[in-house]
Design a protein around this motif. Structure first.
Motif, PDB file in Angstrom:
ATOM      1  N   TRP A  57      -0.106  10.152 -79.690  1.00 20.34           N
ATOM      2  CA  TRP A  57      -0.785   8.852 -80.450  1.00 20.34           C
ATOM      3  C   TRP A  57       0.383   7.676 -80.306  1.00 20.34           C
ATOM      4  O   TRP A  57      -0.051   6.516 -80.347  1.00 20.34           O
ATOM      5  N   PRO A  58       1.654   7.865 -80.321  1.00 22.69           N
ATOM      6  CA  PRO A  58       2.610   6.688 -80.352  1.00 22.69           C
ATOM      7  C   PRO A  58       2.647   5.880 -78.757  1.00 22.69           C
ATOM      8  O   PRO A  58       2.723   4.629 -78.818  1.00 22.69           O
ATOM      9  N   GLU A  59       1.703   6.441 -77.814  1.00 23.32           N
ATOM     10  CA  GLU A  59       1.491   5.683 -76.586  1.00 23.32           C
ATOM     11  C   GLU A  59       0.270   5.064 -76.662  1.00 23.32           C
ATOM     12  O   GLU A  59       0.004   4.211 -75.738  1.00 23.32           O
ATOM     13  N   VAL A  60      -0.503   5.108 -77.854  1.00 23.86           N
ATOM     14  CA  VAL A  60      -1.966   4.224 -77.763  1.00 23.86           C
ATOM     15  C   VAL A  60      -1.982   3.508 -78.960  1.00 23.86           C
ATOM     16  O   VAL A  60      -3.101   2.992 -79.316  1.00 23.86           O
ATOM     17  N   VAL A  61      -1.131   3.285 -79.720  1.00 22.66           N
ATOM     18  CA  VAL A  61      -1.179   2.411 -80.683  1.00 22.66           C
ATOM     19  C   VAL A  61      -0.113   1.132 -80.533  1.00 22.66           C
ATOM     20  O   VAL A  61       1.089   1.438 -80.166  1.00 22.66           O
ATOM     21  N   ASP A  62      -0.863  -0.151 -80.516  1.00 23.36           N
ATOM     22  CA  ASP A  62       0.015  -1.185 -80.278  1.00 23.36           C
ATOM     23  C   ASP A  62       0.795  -1.314 -81.619  1.00 23.36           C
ATOM     24  O   ASP A  62       0.309  -1.487 -82.627  1.00 23.36           O
ATOM     25  N   PRO A  63       2.100  -1.700 -81.200  1.00 28.98           N
ATOM     26  CA  PRO A  63       3.032  -1.921 -82.510  1.00 28.98           C
ATOM     27  C   PRO A  63       2.751  -3.171 -83.419  1.00 28.98           C
ATOM     28  O   PRO A  63       2.779  -3.062 -84.687  1.00 28.98           O
ATOM     29  N   VAL A  64       2.199  -4.434 -82.740  1.00 29.04           N
ATOM     30  CA  VAL A  64       2.089  -5.225 -83.711  1.00 29.04           C
ATOM     31  C   VAL A  64       0.690  -5.079 -84.167  1.00 29.04           C
ATOM     32  O   VAL A  64       0.390  -5.429 -85.298  1.00 29.04           O
ATOM     33  N   ALA A  65      -0.220  -4.503 -83.574  1.00 29.79           N
ATOM     34  CA  ALA A  65      -1.610  -3.888 -84.530  1.00 29.79           C
ATOM     35  C   ALA A  65      -0.970  -3.033 -85.559  1.00 29.79           C
ATOM     36  O   ALA A  65      -1.691  -2.944 -86.650  1.00 29.79           O
ATOM     37  N   GLU A  66      -0.097  -2.095 -85.516  1.00 33.30           N
ATOM     38  CA  GLU A  66       0.325  -1.443 -86.602  1.00 33.30           C
ATOM     39  C   GLU A  66       0.769  -1.987 -87.928  1.00 33.30           C
ATOM     40  O   GLU A  66       0.773  -1.867 -88.808  1.00 33.30           O
ATOM     41  N   LYS A  67       1.520  -3.271 -87.427  1.00 32.37           N
ATOM     42  CA  LYS A  67       1.971  -4.222 -88.312  1.00 32.37           C
ATOM     43  C   LYS A  67       0.912  -4.832 -88.911  1.00 32.37           C
ATOM     44  O   LYS A  67       1.139  -5.033 -90.312  1.00 32.37           O
ATOM     45  N   LEU A  68      -0.296  -5.117 -88.450  1.00 27.13           N
ATOM     46  CA  LEU A  68      -1.248  -5.599 -89.205  1.00 27.13           C
ATOM     47  C   LEU A  68      -2.063  -4.647 -89.976  1.00 27.13           C
ATOM     48  O   LEU A  68      -2.577  -4.992 -90.964  1.00 27.13           O
ATOM     49  N   LEU A  69      -2.040  -3.489 -89.678  1.00 24.88           N
ATOM     50  CA  LEU A  69      -2.658  -2.256 -90.328  1.00 24.88           C
ATOM     51  C   LEU A  69      -1.807  -1.959 -91.412  1.00 24.88           C
ATOM     52  O   LEU A  69      -2.412  -1.340 -92.515  1.00 24.88           O
ATOM     53  N   ALA A  70      -0.541  -1.943 -91.517  1.00 25.14           N
ATOM     54  CA  ALA A  70       0.123  -1.228 -92.783  1.00 25.14           C
ATOM     55  C   ALA A  70      -0.291  -1.923 -93.987  1.00 25.14           C
ATOM     56  O   ALA A  70      -0.430  -0.859 -94.754  1.00 25.14           O
ATOM     57  N   LYS A 115      -0.618   6.357 -90.104  1.00 24.23           N
ATOM     58  CA  LYS A 115      -0.481   6.839 -88.729  1.00 24.23           C
ATOM     59  C   LYS A 115      -0.654   8.114 -88.596  1.00 24.23           C
ATOM     60  O   LYS A 115      -0.036   8.854 -89.042  1.00 24.23           O
ATOM     61  N   PRO A 116      -1.417   8.475 -87.484  1.00 22.78           N
ATOM     62  CA  PRO A 116      -1.630   9.737 -86.955  1.00 22.78           C
ATOM     63  C   PRO A 116      -0.330  10.371 -86.567  1.00 22.78           C
ATOM     64  O   PRO A 116       0.586   9.910 -86.270  1.00 22.78           O
ATOM     65  N   ASP A 117      -0.560  11.789 -86.691  1.00 21.46           N
ATOM     66  CA  ASP A 117       0.743  12.473 -86.149  1.00 21.46           C
ATOM     67  C   ASP A 117       1.187  12.288 -84.800  1.00 21.46           C
ATOM     68  O   ASP A 117       0.331  12.338 -83.981  1.00 21.46           O
ATOM     69  N   ALA A 118       2.572  12.064 -84.637  1.00 21.58           N
ATOM     70  CA  ALA A 118       2.910  11.643 -83.391  1.00 21.58           C
ATOM     71  C   ALA A 118       2.926  12.696 -82.130  1.00 21.58           C
ATOM     72  O   ALA A 118       2.814  12.146 -81.119  1.00 21.58           O
ATOM     73  N   ASP A 119       2.727  13.836 -82.685  1.00 16.76           N
ATOM     74  CA  ASP A 119       2.993  15.030 -81.694  1.00 16.76           C
ATOM     75  C   ASP A 119       1.217  15.266 -81.337  1.00 16.76           C
ATOM     76  O   ASP A 119       1.286  16.378 -80.558  1.00 16.76           O
ATOM     77  N   THR A 120       0.442  14.782 -81.747  1.00 13.78           N
ATOM     78  CA  THR A 120      -0.819  15.128 -81.313  1.00 13.78           C
ATOM     79  C   THR A 120      -1.482  14.107 -80.185  1.00 13.78           C
ATOM     80  O   THR A 120      -1.237  13.110 -80.114  1.00 13.78           O
ATOM     81  N   TYR A 121      -2.556  14.737 -79.594  1.00 17.21           N
ATOM     82  CA  TYR A 121      -3.249  13.747 -78.595  1.00 17.21           C
ATOM     83  C   TYR A 121      -4.516  13.666 -78.964  1.00 17.21           C
ATOM     84  O   TYR A 121      -5.771  14.559 -79.360  1.00 17.21           O
ATOM     85  N   PRO A 122      -5.133  12.356 -79.257  1.00 13.28           N
ATOM     86  CA  PRO A 122      -6.358  11.984 -79.721  1.00 13.28           C
ATOM     87  C   PRO A 122      -7.380  12.075 -78.938  1.00 13.28           C
ATOM     88  O   PRO A 122      -7.321  12.014 -77.567  1.00 13.28           O
ATOM     89  N   THR A 123      -8.655  12.481 -79.083  1.00 11.13           N
ATOM     90  CA  THR A 123      -9.869  12.392 -78.329  1.00 11.13           C
ATOM     91  C   THR A 123     -10.226  11.081 -78.144  1.00 11.13           C
ATOM     92  O   THR A 123      -9.668   9.982 -79.080  1.00 11.13           O
ATOM     93  N   GLY A 124     -10.910  10.412 -77.329  1.00  7.78           N
ATOM     94  CA  GLY A 124     -11.593   9.072 -77.367  1.00  7.78           C
ATOM     95  C   GLY A 124     -12.357   8.782 -78.833  1.00  7.78           C
ATOM     96  O   GLY A 124     -11.984   7.715 -79.222  1.00  7.78           O
ATOM     97  N   GLY A 125     -12.949   9.846 -79.443  1.00 11.44           N
ATOM     98  CA  GLY A 125     -13.413   9.661 -80.836  1.00 11.44           C
ATOM     99  C   GLY A 125     -12.380   9.499 -81.847  1.00 11.44           C
ATOM    100  O   GLY A 125     -12.554   8.616 -82.879  1.00 11.44           O
ATOM    101  N   ASP A 126     -11.410  10.480 -81.921  1.00 11.48           N
ATOM    102  CA  ASP A 126     -10.106   9.970 -82.603  1.00 11.48           C
ATOM    103  C   ASP A 126      -9.575   8.647 -82.443  1.00 11.48           C
ATOM    104  O   ASP A 126      -9.585   8.159 -83.567  1.00 11.48           O
ATOM    105  N   TRP A 127      -9.322   8.284 -81.534  1.00  8.90           N
ATOM    106  CA  TRP A 127      -8.896   6.936 -80.984  1.00  8.90           C
ATOM    107  C   TRP A 127      -9.733   5.915 -81.766  1.00  8.90           C
ATOM    108  O   TRP A 127      -9.178   4.984 -82.355  1.00  8.90           O
ATOM    109  N   ALA A 128     -10.997   5.784 -81.551  1.00  6.55           N
ATOM    110  CA  ALA A 128     -11.963   4.923 -82.028  1.00  6.55           C
ATOM    111  C   ALA A 128     -12.143   4.922 -83.484  1.00  6.55           C
ATOM    112  O   ALA A 128     -11.770   3.976 -84.361  1.00  6.55           O
ATOM    113  N   ASP A 129     -12.073   6.274 -84.203  1.00  9.38           N
ATOM    114  CA  ASP A 129     -12.218   6.214 -85.483  1.00  9.38           C
ATOM    115  C   ASP A 129     -10.972   5.957 -86.228  1.00  9.38           C
ATOM    116  O   ASP A 129     -10.849   5.647 -87.439  1.00  9.38           O
ATOM    117  N   ALA A 130     -10.003   6.612 -85.665  1.00 13.34           N
ATOM    118  CA  ALA A 130      -8.574   6.487 -86.638  1.00 13.34           C
ATOM    119  C   ALA A 130      -7.445   5.364 -86.371  1.00 13.34           C
ATOM    120  O   ALA A 130      -6.717   4.970 -87.051  1.00 13.34           O
TER     121      ALA A 130
END
Length: 454
Positions: A59-72, A78-93
């Motif tokens: 997850w930390p490698e697929v979330v843009d930091p400025v986008a994260e600031k907009l979402l806050a 923020k999803p668990d940093a130790d997990t690997y999303p599927t494409g569906g997870d990335w889209a939905d979460a």
């Protein structure tokens, strides 16, 4: 229209995928107004089409930091940093919440059909740089619209234009006629209808990258299941098997990316796939209800029931035809970027971070970012796209110092592979090569793969 008036126009972003939404977030952060045009019915439409595939970036490698600031402020968790999303997870979460935060700056079912300078086709020089961009849009209901823009960021990706099976870059003879038995996507074998299509059958998988690894691992898992008895694969490679065929393995700083290659190499004793090397497909012929792949040298493979073509993607440049783009004649990537990403020389781990300098075109104010910027090169990471849009947006905002500064360190070692390497000399320890008689060997895939796209 004078410069101050043009500066009041929005920046049009083509595509509401990971790079496009990140670009919009960076524009908002800079006080600029984005207009995101997405041809699909949802944000992340292309990502949703491979929702079953797991990325090899956490997850930390697929979330843009400025986008994260907009979402806050929205209460986004923020999803668990130790997990690997599927494409569906990335889209939905992540992608959908980001699109929601951007609100009406995003238009869905809005396909860009052309981009030019107002009143200037690509031939006209006079006052060209003083004209805003004109962007033509066709909506799903048939309506057409023209909008003006101060700049255009094309983040439309390459998903809609997969490369064909033919070894010469063109569709193989008979490929179109056999389209009912050919897929250009990693199959979702959890879907009952898709599973039934491949269960108990022999499938040819054409390709040598992460998508091919994923397909092979999925078919192997199916073969081990109760309903998948007799499921087998023929893995068709244009190049020889060599030391980097399966990626960086345990040395990869993206562990899941390394594991994916290892999964494709594992369980040799199981023999779920027969690999054929040095095979460039020239024709796909019908043999009753089955298909036969024929190489350029006339070599014919045993008949198969299905074919999965995973030979990469290429950019759709048709709607940019009236712009003066500076593209490499081989990769169709920006000329300054192309030498850095050439798959004959580079893998994911040897492409250094880059930005506006490498992405510039003769037509000032237009940028190809994300996977689209790589043209036909296969190795791409989400982090690379986020650094690209950070730099490009800074340049549009007039902050050249920030635009030319590198703010990213990429993981090393991983090899994404690509068709550009298939002309390497044959590795005599494994047999085969681009010019050798195609050879086959057995490779089992006994473990599920954690996969994704670069």
């Amino acid at each position: 229209m004078n410069a101050s008036t043009i500066d009041q126009l929005p920046v049009v972003v083509v595509g509401a995928g990971p790079a496009g939404l990140a670009a919009a977030a960076h524009l908002v952060d800079r006080g600029l107004e984005p207009l995101v045009l997405e041809a699909g019915t949802q944000a992340g439409a292309a990502v949703r089409e491979w929702s079953h595939v797991r990325l090899f970036s956490a997850w930390p490698e697929v979330v843009d930091p400025v986008a994260e600031k907009l979402l806050a402020p929205t209460g986004w968790v923020k999803p668990d940093a130790d997990t690997y999303p599927t494409g569906g997870d990335w889209a939905d979460a992540y992608l959908q919440p980001l699109a929601d935060a951007l609100g009406d700056r995003i238009r869905l079912d809005a396909r860009v059909t052309g981009v030019s300078r107002t009143g200037r086709d690509r031939v006209v020089d006079a006052d060209r740089e003083q004209q805003p961009f004109t962007v033509h849009i066709r909506y799903a209901d048939g309506r057409e619209e023209r909008v003006l823009a101060r700049a255009v960021i094309d983040a439309s990706g390459t998903w809609s234009t997969p490369s064909p099976a033919g070894g010469d870059g063109l569709p193989a003879l008979g490929e179109r006629a056999a389209s009912d038995r050919i897929s250009y996507r990693v199959p979702d074998l959890k879907d009952p209808a898709v599973r039934a299509r491949y269960a108990g059958r022999r499938t040819a998988v054409i390709g040598s990258g992460a998508s091919a690894f994923t397909a092979l691992a999925s078919l192997a898992a199916l073969a081990q299941s109760q309903d998948g008895t007799h499921t087998r694969a023929t893995w068709v490679l244009r190049r020889a098997i060599s030391g980097n065929t399966f990626g960086g393995g345990s040395a990869d700083q993206l562990p899941a990316r390394g594991a994916l290659g290892l999964a494709a190499k594992a369980a040799v004793d199981e023999g779920y796939a027969a690999a054929v090397t040095g095979f460039r497909t020239d024709a796909i012929e019908r043999d009753g209800e089955r298909l036969v792949l024929v190489a350029e040298d006339g070599h014919r493979l045993e008949p198969v029931d299905e074919v999965i073509v995973l030979t990469g993607f290429r950019p759709d440049l048709t709607f940019l035809d009236e712009l003066r783009l500076g593209l490499d004649d081989r990769l169709q990537a920006p000329v300054e970027l192309a030498p850095l990403i050439d798959p004959n020389q580079h893998s994911c781990g040897t492409v250094y971070p880059h930005g506006v300098k490498e992405l510039a075109h003769p037509e000032e104010g237009v940028y190809l970012v994300g996977m689209k910027s790589y043209g036909r090169a296969p190795s791409f990471l989400a982090l690379t796209g986020y650094e690209q849009v950070r730099s490009v947006v800074a340049a549009i905002a007039g902050d050249r110092e920030s635009a030319e500064r590198v703010e990213l360190v990429l993981p090393e070692t991983g090899v994404c592979g690509g068709a550009g390497l298939f002309d390497q000399p044959a590795d005599t320890s494994t047999g085969g090569g681009c010019c050798a008689t195609p050879t086959a060997f057995q490779i089992g895939v006994g473990a599920p793969a954690v996969s994704g796209g670069c």
